[in-house]
Write an enzyme that holds these catalytic residues in place. Structure first.
Site, PDB file in Angstrom:
ATOM      1  N   GLY A  46       0.375  -1.130  -0.319  1.00 57.54           N
ATOM      2  CA  GLY A  46      -0.244  -0.383  -0.144  1.00 57.54           C
ATOM      3  C   GLY A  46       0.554   1.285  -0.303  1.00 57.54           C
ATOM      4  O   GLY A  46       2.348   0.722   1.074  1.00 57.54           O
ATOM      5  N   CYS A  88       6.123   0.661   7.597  1.00 57.23           N
ATOM      6  CA  CYS A  88       5.520   1.812   7.076  1.00 57.23           C
ATOM      7  C   CYS A  88       6.474   1.729   6.424  1.00 57.23           C
ATOM      8  O   CYS A  88       7.715   2.065   6.647  1.00 57.23           O
ATOM      9  CB  CYS A  88       4.678   2.609   7.495  1.00 57.23           C
ATOM     10  SG  CYS A  88       4.538   4.173   6.768  1.00 57.23           S
ATOM     11  N   GLU A 131      -3.570   2.819   4.887  1.00 50.58           N
ATOM     12  CA  GLU A 131      -3.431   3.849   3.827  1.00 50.58           C
ATOM     13  C   GLU A 131      -4.376   5.408   4.326  1.00 50.58           C
ATOM     14  O   GLU A 131      -4.317   6.643   4.112  1.00 50.58           O
ATOM     15  CB  GLU A 131      -3.524   3.491   2.302  1.00 50.58           C
ATOM     16  CG  GLU A 131      -2.671   1.713   2.528  1.00 50.58           C
ATOM     17  CD  GLU A 131      -0.982   2.969   2.690  1.00 50.58           C
ATOM     18  OE1 GLU A 131      -0.999   3.976   2.212  1.00 50.58           O
ATOM     19  OE2 GLU A 131      -0.119   1.805   2.616  1.00 50.58           O
ATOM     20  N   HIS A 134      -3.124   7.530   6.761  1.00 43.88           N
ATOM     21  CA  HIS A 134      -2.164   8.464   5.562  1.00 43.88           C
ATOM     22  C   HIS A 134      -2.896   9.675   4.993  1.00 43.88           C
ATOM     23  O   HIS A 134      -1.895  10.980   5.227  1.00 43.88           O
ATOM     24  CB  HIS A 134      -1.461   7.758   4.694  1.00 43.88           C
ATOM     25  CG  HIS A 134       0.009   6.597   4.924  1.00 43.88           C
ATOM     26  ND1 HIS A 134       1.371   7.713   6.078  1.00 43.88           N
ATOM     27  CD2 HIS A 134       0.409   5.332   5.155  1.00 43.88           C
ATOM     28  CE1 HIS A 134       1.975   7.374   6.315  1.00 43.88           C
ATOM     29  NE2 HIS A 134       1.640   5.249   5.510  1.00 43.88           N
TER      30      HIS A 134
END
Length: 199
Positions: A46, A88, A131, A134
């Site tokens: 991702g 990450c 995601e 984010h």
């Protein structure tokens, strides 16, 4: 297509709210293609636009060889809870156990701005939540307890000097290292899941 630099922890864009996409342009189509290429090269599952220095509300995901583009995604339903390790691509070599919803339903648009609904469980659910975080300036570190966050930040202190300009460049040397890890069978949890991100 091109490999993009990945922003790392400390870069201001990772803490900013993204801007919803209103129109798909050729430039945004190219961005999505480059994001997929970058994600695959970094061994991720991702990648969100802020991770490549962009402010658009766009993420790409590929869990179990099912690539998808998510434009303006939002979680509309959650169910259950589950804990699991996450990493990450923007915080290399740092991992933590994060509690997430066991199932999520996400509404978004595809690259042609057609509405889509994605339901995810297990790794896909974790990846989607990671995601979408984010896209709203949140990192998996924010879900850790104070003690675990401090431990994760100590781990990051050991890595941070490798990225003096807060960018992770996928140079031929870095790509060779990732290839060597694959050949050695070192899959790691980065989106640990997320190599998930690596979620």
């Amino acid at each position: 297509m091109a490999l993009l630099d990945i922003t790392v922890l400390g870069h201001p864009i990772l803490r900013k709210e993204t801007t919803p996409v209103e129109t798909i342009t050729p430039e945004l189509r190219q961005l999505v293609a480059d994001m997929f290429e970058t994600m695959y090269a970094a061994r991720g599952i991702g990648l969100a636009a802020p991770q490549v220095g962009r402010s658009e509300r766009i993420a790409v995901v590929d869990v179990n060889k099912q690539p998808m583009v998510l434009i303006n995604p939002r979680i509309v339903a959650k169910q259950g809870k589950v804990r699991g390790d996450e990493g990450c691509l923007s915080i290399p070599e740092v991992y933590g156990e994060v509690e997430r919803a066991a199932m999520v339903r996400v509404e978004a648009f595809d690259l042609d701005m057609n509405p889509i609904v994605v339901e995810g469980t297990e790794l896909l659910s974790r990846c989607l939540q990671h995601e979408i975080d984010h896209l709203h300036g949140k990192l998996f570190l924010d879900h850790l307890s104070l003690l675990k966050r401090r431990a994760a930040m100590r781990d990051w202190e050991e890595e941070r000097d490798r990225y003096p300009d807060l960018l992770r460049r996928l140079t031929p040397e870095v790509l060779a290292e990732l290839q060597a890890e694959d050949e050695a069978g070192d899959e790691g949890p980065e989106h640990a899941v997320p190599h998930h991100e690596r979620p």
